[in-house]
Write a protein that holds these residues in place. Structure first.
Motif, PDB file in Angstrom:
ATOM      1  N   GLU A   1      35.652 -13.171   4.505  1.00  0.00           N
ATOM      2  CA  GLU A   1      34.418 -12.863   5.218  1.00  0.00           C
ATOM      3  C   GLU A   1      34.762 -12.275   6.579  1.00  0.00           C
ATOM      4  O   GLU A   1      35.911 -12.324   7.037  1.00  0.00           O
ATOM      5  N   ARG A   2      33.698 -11.721   7.191  1.00  0.00           N
ATOM      6  CA  ARG A   2      33.924 -11.152   8.517  1.00  0.00           C
ATOM      7  C   ARG A   2      34.395 -12.209   9.512  1.00  0.00           C
ATOM      8  O   ARG A   2      35.174 -11.920  10.437  1.00  0.00           O
ATOM      9  N   SER A   3      33.997 -13.446   9.315  1.00  0.00           N
ATOM     10  CA  SER A   3      34.401 -14.522  10.243  1.00  0.00           C
ATOM     11  C   SER A   3      35.891 -14.850  10.149  1.00  0.00           C
ATOM     12  O   SER A   3      36.454 -15.473  11.064  1.00  0.00           O
ATOM     13  N   ASN A   4      36.543 -14.429   9.049  1.00  0.00           N
ATOM     14  CA  ASN A   4      37.984 -14.693   8.891  1.00  0.00           C
ATOM     15  C   ASN A   4      38.837 -13.669   9.625  1.00  0.00           C
ATOM     16  O   ASN A   4      40.062 -13.828   9.712  1.00  0.00           O
ATOM     17  N   GLN A   5      38.221 -12.637  10.139  1.00  0.00           N
ATOM     18  CA  GLN A   5      38.989 -11.580  10.804  1.00  0.00           C
ATOM     19  C   GLN A   5      39.614 -12.114  12.092  1.00  0.00           C
ATOM     20  O   GLN A   5      38.991 -12.869  12.837  1.00  0.00           O
ATOM     21  N   GLY A   6      40.883 -11.727  12.303  1.00  0.00           N
ATOM     22  CA  GLY A   6      41.589 -12.155  13.534  1.00  0.00           C
ATOM     23  C   GLY A   6      43.048 -12.439  13.230  1.00  0.00           C
ATOM     24  O   GLY A   6      43.634 -11.891  12.283  1.00  0.00           O
ATOM     25  N   GLN A   7      43.631 -13.297  14.027  1.00  0.00           N
ATOM     26  CA  GLN A   7      45.043 -13.630  13.885  1.00  0.00           C
ATOM     27  C   GLN A   7      45.250 -14.681  12.791  1.00  0.00           C
ATOM     28  O   GLN A   7      44.464 -15.617  12.644  1.00  0.00           O
ATOM     29  N   VAL A   8      46.329 -14.486  12.030  1.00  0.00           N
ATOM     30  CA  VAL A   8      46.782 -15.455  11.031  1.00  0.00           C
ATOM     31  C   VAL A   8      48.190 -15.874  11.454  1.00  0.00           C
ATOM     32  O   VAL A   8      49.061 -15.019  11.648  1.00  0.00           O
ATOM     33  N   ALA A   9      48.425 -17.172  11.596  1.00  0.00           N
ATOM     34  CA  ALA A   9      49.716 -17.660  12.101  1.00  0.00           C
ATOM     35  C   ALA A   9      50.336 -18.650  11.123  1.00  0.00           C
ATOM     36  O   ALA A   9      49.646 -19.412  10.441  1.00  0.00           O
ATOM     37  N   CYS A  10      51.690 -18.578  11.052  1.00  0.00           N
ATOM     38  CA  CYS A  10      52.478 -19.538  10.269  1.00  0.00           C
ATOM     39  C   CYS A  10      53.371 -20.294  11.276  1.00  0.00           C
ATOM     40  O   CYS A  10      54.184 -19.673  11.989  1.00  0.00           O
ATOM     41  N   ASP A  11      53.209 -21.604  11.332  1.00  0.00           N
ATOM     42  CA  ASP A  11      53.934 -22.427  12.324  1.00  0.00           C
ATOM     43  C   ASP A  11      54.844 -23.412  11.606  1.00  0.00           C
ATOM     44  O   ASP A  11      54.381 -24.208  10.774  1.00  0.00           O
ATOM     45  N   LEU A  12      56.160 -23.310  11.903  1.00  0.00           N
ATOM     46  CA  LEU A  12      57.134 -24.285  11.432  1.00  0.00           C
ATOM     47  C   LEU A  12      57.325 -25.302  12.558  1.00  0.00           C
ATOM     48  O   LEU A  12      57.809 -24.964  13.645  1.00  0.00           O
ATOM     49  N   GLN A  13      56.878 -26.524  12.291  1.00  0.00           N
ATOM     50  CA  GLN A  13      56.851 -27.529  13.343  1.00  0.00           C
ATOM     51  C   GLN A  13      58.229 -27.704  13.981  1.00  0.00           C
ATOM     52  O   GLN A  13      59.234 -27.878  13.297  1.00  0.00           O
ATOM     53  N   LEU A  14      58.233 -27.584  15.320  1.00  0.00           N
ATOM     54  CA  LEU A  14      59.417 -27.756  16.169  1.00  0.00           C
ATOM     55  C   LEU A  14      60.473 -26.680  15.950  1.00  0.00           C
ATOM     56  O   LEU A  14      61.599 -26.811  16.473  1.00  0.00           O
ATOM     57  N   ILE A  15      60.127 -25.627  15.189  1.00  0.00           N
ATOM     58  CA  ILE A  15      61.110 -24.556  14.970  1.00  0.00           C
ATOM     59  C   ILE A  15      60.586 -23.228  15.514  1.00  0.00           C
ATOM     60  O   ILE A  15      61.149 -22.686  16.462  1.00  0.00           O
ATOM     61  N   ASP A  16      59.517 -22.696  14.940  1.00  0.00           N
ATOM     62  CA  ASP A  16      59.050 -21.382  15.397  1.00  0.00           C
ATOM     63  C   ASP A  16      57.643 -21.106  14.829  1.00  0.00           C
ATOM     64  O   ASP A  16      57.157 -21.829  13.927  1.00  0.00           O
ATOM     65  N   ARG A  17      57.024 -20.029  15.310  1.00  0.00           N
ATOM     66  CA  ARG A  17      55.702 -19.578  14.844  1.00  0.00           C
ATOM     67  C   ARG A  17      55.698 -18.047  14.795  1.00  0.00           C
ATOM     68  O   ARG A  17      56.214 -17.382  15.677  1.00  0.00           O
ATOM     69  N   ARG A  18      55.048 -17.528  13.700  1.00  0.00           N
ATOM     70  CA  ARG A  18      54.866 -16.079  13.554  1.00  0.00           C
ATOM     71  C   ARG A  18      53.374 -15.798  13.343  1.00  0.00           C
ATOM     72  O   ARG A  18      52.663 -16.596  12.723  1.00  0.00           O
ATOM     73  N   THR A  19      52.910 -14.624  13.845  1.00  0.00           N
ATOM     74  CA  THR A  19      51.491 -14.255  13.734  1.00  0.00           C
ATOM     75  C   THR A  19      51.350 -12.877  13.083  1.00  0.00           C
ATOM     76  O   THR A  19      52.253 -12.033  13.170  1.00  0.00           O
ATOM     77  N   ALA A  20      50.201 -12.691  12.457  1.00  0.00           N
ATOM     78  CA  ALA A  20      49.847 -11.400  11.842  1.00  0.00           C
ATOM     79  C   ALA A  20      48.357 -11.143  12.092  1.00  0.00           C
ATOM     80  O   ALA A  20      47.628 -12.034  12.547  1.00  0.00           O
ATOM     81  N   GLU A  21      47.905  -9.933  11.769  1.00  0.00           N
ATOM     82  CA  GLU A  21      46.517  -9.554  12.002  1.00  0.00           C
ATOM     83  C   GLU A  21      45.788  -9.349  10.666  1.00  0.00           C
ATOM     84  O   GLU A  21      46.314  -8.700   9.747  1.00  0.00           O
ATOM     85  N   LEU A  22      44.602  -9.914  10.587  1.00  0.00           N
ATOM     86  CA  LEU A  22      43.746  -9.748   9.400  1.00  0.00           C
ATOM     87  C   LEU A  22      42.469  -9.024   9.818  1.00  0.00           C
ATOM     88  O   LEU A  22      41.768  -9.466  10.744  1.00  0.00           O
ATOM     89  N   PHE A  23      42.168  -7.941   9.096  1.00  0.00           N
ATOM     90  CA  PHE A  23      40.939  -7.171   9.331  1.00  0.00           C
ATOM     91  C   PHE A  23      40.099  -7.214   8.052  1.00  0.00           C
ATOM     92  O   PHE A  23      40.611  -6.939   6.955  1.00  0.00           O
ATOM     93  N   VAL A  24      38.850  -7.552   8.230  1.00  0.00           N
ATOM     94  CA  VAL A  24      37.931  -7.637   7.098  1.00  0.00           C
ATOM     95  C   VAL A  24      36.851  -6.564   7.278  1.00  0.00           C
ATOM     96  O   VAL A  24      36.136  -6.564   8.300  1.00  0.00           O
TER      97      VAL A  24
END
Length: 354
Positions: A98-121
């Motif tokens: 849905e349009r409300s899901n648009q924005g940043q999507v992040a994957c976080d490995l606890q105490l290790i690292d985090r990566r982000t991506a962009e989602l466009f709907v």
């Protein structure tokens, strides 16, 4: 004192190494509302214990290394292990975007690292060419109107008949775009006039079209066929007339040959028979000007035919009223024949003198 800086350097190097071992793909994803969005998070660091997925900095899904995906309140979100991967990899699936899901999507490995991506709907609306199929004369100016509504972001609109100029107007309402366009074309040949609307996430544009039929072209296409039919019909009529003339001539010649009917032939035969019989009986000549006054109906003819075979000059018992006696010599002077008169009819007597 020199050991502390060395430890800090080793820790930073280890942290940087861990960062390079973590990936989130794709870095940017555009989907149409209602479709699925999928992201993969992988790492070669086996020391992780918990993986958390976030949408717009809000945790939506948690994965435990030992127990797998933990229960979630949102049934549209889930994760599965990546197939054919040599690293620790999980695929995050967001159903019915849905349009409300648009924005940043992040994957976080606890105490290790985090990566982000962009989602466009993006939102897919509708498209419509107003009016029905058109019929126009060649050279006539024809107007078409196309309208697309309920799109996000602003869609691209184009006509299939691109050789003609057209205008486009856009209107935004409630974060959705409506686009309309008017097209004027000069009718040259029959064609399909289509309006195509699309956004970048659509694999195939939405289309609406109507048919334009040019009358002059239809007539031109049928012109050769019309001429051929006319020539064929003329030849067939001429041939029919010739055959009719031949039949008429043959019938006329046949009727002339068969002009005399059977009754006329019968009369001719009867007349010849009577004339020859009387001539033989009286020893006279046949009067060619004599015409029989007998009836011409079928019954009289049948009576005459039935009796003429039995007639001879010996059977004549009556002669016309006025017949005077006369004598004539046959072989000797002593042979005479006398006739007696009667008022109405006379009997014939045959007298032989020696």
């Amino acid at each position: 004192m020199e050991i502390l800086p060395l430890l800090v350097l080793v820790l930073s190097w280890w942290t940087e190494a861990a960062r390079t071992q973590m990936k989130l793909t794709p870095a940017s994803l555009t989907v149409v509302g209602g479709d699925e969005a999928k992201f993969r998070c992988s790492t070669s660091n086996t020391a992780w214990t918990v993986m958390t997925w976030l949408l717009g900095n809000r945790p939506v899904l948690t994965i435990d290394k030992l127990n797998g995906v933990l229960p979630t309140v949102n049934p549209n979100m889930t994760a599965v292990k990546c197939s054919k991967s040599n690293t620790e990899c999980w695929e995050f699936i967001l159903r019915h975007t849905e349009r409300s899901n648009q924005g940043q999507v992040a994957c976080d490995l606890q105490l290790i690292d985090r990566r982000t991506a962009e989602l466009f709907v993006q939102e897919k609306g509708n498209v419509k060419v107003f009016g029905e199929n058109r019929l126009a004369f060649k050279g006539e100016l024809v107007l078409f109107q196309c309208q697309a509504a309920g799109w996000y972001p602003e869609p691209t609109l184009q006509w299939q008949v691109s050789r003609d100029e057209y205008n486009i107007s856009t209107e935004e309402k409630e974060n959705l775009f409506a686009v309309s366009s008017n097209l004027s074309i000069q009718a040259g040949r029959s064609s399909v006039v289509g309006c195509l609307v699309s956004v970048s996430a659509l694999k195939k544009p939405l289309e609406s079209s109507v048919n334009l039929t040019v009358v002059a072209e239809v007539l031109e296409e049928e012109d050769d066929c019309t001429i051929l039919v006319a020539v064929t019909a003329s030849l067939a009529a001429l041939l029919l007339l010739v055959l009719l003339s031949i039949c008429t001539v043959l019938c006329y010649r046949h009727s002339r040959k068969a002009k005399k009917n059977p009754q006329e032939v019968l009369r001719s035969n009867q007349s010849g028979f009577w004339e020859s019989s009387v001539a033989e009986a009286t020893g006279g000549n046949v009067n060619q000007g004599f015409s029989s006054e007998s009836t011409t109906d079928v019954d009289s003819s049948e009576i005459i035919i039935g009796t003429r075979s039995q007639m001879s000059f010996d059977t004549f018992r009556k002669v016309p009223d006025v017949v005077r006696s006369s004598s004539f010599s046959l072989d000797t002077e002593g042979r005479n024949t006398e006739f007696q008169e009667d008022n109405t009819c006379s009997n014939v007597r045959r007298i032989t003198t020696v």
